[in-house]
Scaffold this motif. Sequence first.
Motif, PDB file in Angstrom:
ATOM      1  N   ASP A 106       0.807  -1.217   0.000  1.00 26.32           N
ATOM      2  CA  ASP A 106       0.000   0.000   0.000  1.00 26.32           C
ATOM      3  C   ASP A 106       0.841   1.268   0.000  1.00 26.32           C
ATOM      4  N   LEU A 107       0.444   2.201  -0.836  1.00 26.63           N
ATOM      5  CA  LEU A 107       1.030   3.535  -0.809  1.00 26.63           C
ATOM      6  C   LEU A 107      -0.073   4.585  -0.796  1.00 26.63           C
ATOM      7  N   LEU A 108      -1.295   4.192  -0.416  1.00 27.77           N
ATOM      8  CA  LEU A 108      -2.420   5.115  -0.411  1.00 27.77           C
ATOM      9  C   LEU A 108      -2.342   6.115   0.740  1.00 27.77           C
ATOM     10  N   LEU A 109      -1.773   5.693   1.857  1.00 31.74           N
ATOM     11  CA  LEU A 109      -1.626   6.596   2.991  1.00 31.74           C
ATOM     12  C   LEU A 109      -0.489   7.578   2.718  1.00 31.74           C
ATOM     13  N   ALA A 110      -0.740   8.829   3.003  1.00 36.55           N
ATOM     14  CA  ALA A 110       0.297   9.850   2.792  1.00 36.55           C
ATOM     15  C   ALA A 110       1.441   9.645   3.777  1.00 36.55           C
ATOM     16  N   SER A 111       2.662   9.855   3.296  1.00 35.82           N
ATOM     17  CA  SER A 111       3.834   9.683   4.143  1.00 35.82           C
ATOM     18  C   SER A 111       4.936  10.623   3.676  1.00 35.82           C
TER      19      SER A 111
END
Length: 173
Positions: A106-111
């Motif tokens: 997953d890379l949907l969460l902002a980081s």
Amino acid sequence: IYLFAALHAEISPLLAPLAAQPIQGENRFRQWRFDAPDGLITLTGTGPYAASRTVASVLSVHPCTHGDMLLSIGTCAALNPQCATGTLYRIHSLVDLASQKRFYPDLLLASALPEASLLTGGQILDVQKKSVWMTDADCVLPDLYDMESAAIFSAASLFMGPEQMTFLRVVSD
């Protein structure tokens, strides 16, 4: 949250801040439970076989729901000289050296963390061999190397989707 790490040194900085309590006698794995948020920390041991066996075993005993999250943390080696020792990376793609399969967590969460690609193999890194690892003529060698991530992803994908998995690695060498 299901948190997995290969070595005790990789999770020890988290035990006190999470007020994690050791679980005694539940199974063969070293585990800790924490409450805020609800979570389970498990040591997998080193290598892809230990990691996949442990993750599959834990997730089969603790059924996952759509709100659950897997967080894999640990150390890795840099294949790309631009990846600095001591830097924490969020992994955007995994390649299994043995099967050449690719996985995308997953890379949907902002980081704000820098991102990197990671190669997982079942042996300790030998930089003399790295040029022959990837066989595709147009393939670029991933940025980082570890011994567990692709196996963790593969085993966990039996129980949860890629949108529920996050992989964080610190470059140790």
